[in-house]
Design a protein around this motif. Sequence first.
Motif, short mmCIF file in Angstrom:
data_model
loop_
_atom_site.label_atom_id
_atom_site.label_comp_id
_atom_site.label_asym_id
_atom_site.label_seq_id
_atom_site.Cartn_x
_atom_site.Cartn_y
_atom_site.Cartn_z
N ASN A 50 14.51 17.61 -81.98
CA ASN A 50 15.79 16.98 -82.33
C ASN A 50 15.89 15.52 -81.66
N GLN A 51 15.54 15.49 -80.33
CA GLN A 51 15.69 14.39 -79.43
C GLN A 51 14.80 13.29 -79.91
N ALA A 52 13.68 13.80 -80.17
CA ALA A 52 12.39 12.58 -80.80
C ALA A 52 12.75 12.28 -82.20
N LYS A 53 13.51 13.12 -83.16
CA LYS A 53 13.86 12.53 -84.46
C LYS A 53 15.20 11.61 -83.92
N PHE A 54 15.78 11.88 -83.18
CA PHE A 54 16.98 10.82 -82.92
C PHE A 54 16.64 9.48 -82.41
N GLY A 55 15.28 9.58 -81.87
CA GLY A 55 14.78 8.27 -81.40
C GLY A 55 14.90 7.29 -82.54
N GLU A 56 14.45 7.83 -83.91
CA GLU A 56 14.66 6.73 -85.09
C GLU A 56 16.09 6.23 -85.05
N ILE A 57 17.06 6.71 -84.85
CA ILE A 57 18.43 6.20 -84.88
C ILE A 57 18.61 5.36 -83.69
N THR A 84 30.28 -23.04 -71.98
CA THR A 84 30.67 -22.77 -73.33
C THR A 84 29.66 -21.77 -74.22
N ASP A 85 28.58 -21.63 -73.27
CA ASP A 85 27.28 -20.70 -73.95
C ASP A 85 27.66 -19.21 -73.88
N ALA A 86 27.61 -18.55 -74.88
CA ALA A 86 27.71 -16.86 -74.85
C ALA A 86 26.53 -16.43 -74.89
N TYR A 87 26.22 -15.09 -74.31
CA TYR A 87 25.28 -14.47 -74.30
C TYR A 87 25.33 -13.22 -74.22
N VAL A 88 24.53 -12.15 -74.47
CA VAL A 88 24.56 -10.73 -74.03
C VAL A 88 24.09 -10.28 -72.76
N GLU A 89 25.03 -10.16 -71.80
CA GLU A 89 24.48 -9.54 -70.45
C GLU A 89 23.50 -8.50 -70.51
N SER A 90 24.18 -7.36 -71.22
CA SER A 90 23.57 -6.26 -71.09
C SER A 90 23.97 -5.17 -72.20
N TRP A 91 22.94 -4.36 -72.37
CA TRP A 91 23.40 -3.36 -73.51
C TRP A 91 23.55 -1.86 -72.84
N SER A 92 24.55 -1.05 -73.33
CA SER A 92 24.57 0.35 -72.58
C SER A 92 25.24 1.22 -73.73
N LYS A 93 24.72 2.52 -73.61
CA LYS A 93 25.32 3.58 -74.54
C LYS A 93 26.95 3.72 -74.15
N SER A 94 27.61 3.77 -75.05
CA SER A 94 29.00 4.21 -74.84
C SER A 94 29.03 5.74 -74.75
N LEU A 95 30.21 6.01 -73.89
CA LEU A 95 30.21 7.32 -73.68
C LEU A 95 30.93 7.87 -74.69
N ALA A 96 31.59 7.40 -75.71
CA ALA A 96 32.08 7.66 -76.83
C ALA A 96 31.06 8.37 -78.10
N SER A 97 29.69 8.06 -77.57
CA SER A 97 28.82 8.34 -78.56
C SER A 97 28.71 9.83 -78.70
N GLY A 98 28.64 10.33 -79.78
CA GLY A 98 28.43 11.84 -80.22
C GLY A 98 27.27 12.55 -79.73
N CYS A 99 26.15 11.59 -79.58
CA CYS A 99 24.97 12.16 -79.33
C CYS A 99 24.70 12.48 -78.02
N ILE A 100 25.62 12.00 -77.00
CA ILE A 100 25.51 12.48 -75.61
C ILE A 100 26.00 14.03 -75.48
N ASP A 101 26.88 14.55 -76.04
CA ASP A 101 27.38 15.95 -75.98
C ASP A 101 26.21 16.69 -76.23
N VAL A 102 25.24 16.34 -77.24
CA VAL A 102 24.28 17.30 -77.61
C VAL A 102 23.01 16.86 -76.95
N GLY A 103 22.83 16.09 -76.12
CA GLY A 103 21.71 15.78 -75.51
C GLY A 103 20.62 15.24 -76.15
N TYR A 104 21.10 14.32 -77.42
CA TYR A 104 20.15 13.62 -78.01
C TYR A 104 19.85 12.16 -77.60
N CYS A 105 20.75 11.71 -76.87
CA CYS A 105 20.61 10.44 -76.42
C CYS A 105 20.93 10.05 -74.82
#
Length: 156
Positions: A36-43, A135-156
């Motif tokens: 399931n963790q491997a399949k979730f990698g596609e998501i 005036t320049d905007a940029y993305v500093e970093s990307w992080s997983k939100s704690l509201a992600s449902g995949c965290i509870d089941v250990g997929y992400c």
Amino acid sequence: MTVYSKGFTLIELMIVIAVIGILASIAVPTYSSYVNQAKFGEIILSSEPAKTAIELCLQKTNDISECDTNIELKPHGFNEARATTQNLVQSIVISSSGITSILISVTPINATSIGSNILPAHDYILVGSVGYRGTDAYVESWSKSLASGCIDVGYC
């Protein structure tokens, strides 16, 4: 006269079967979790085109309000229809949360029909922290939100 024993006793065979049963009861759930963790990698991977499009959009426009919907990202290379052709992805939604963060929410399909325990409730939410240099905007970093449902089941 000497009698030679040929084969195993019933007790020995029962012990071997018990050991195999114990090992199987531990191995099978662990294996299915890894599958399931491997399949979730596609998501997780399906969020990459959206991340790239958001970063390109911010470089060109310097305005997060012009880069926070799926339609606004189309000129920057994001095509939701193409991104959701992956087997397990139901939808990808981009939204902003003020002027300092942008969200990518990837919702999986109900994958129980293909032998997986992945459900739409196991969504993957990615938060991009937007920074400004003048005036320049940029993305500093990307992080997983704690509201992600995949965290509870250990997929992400």
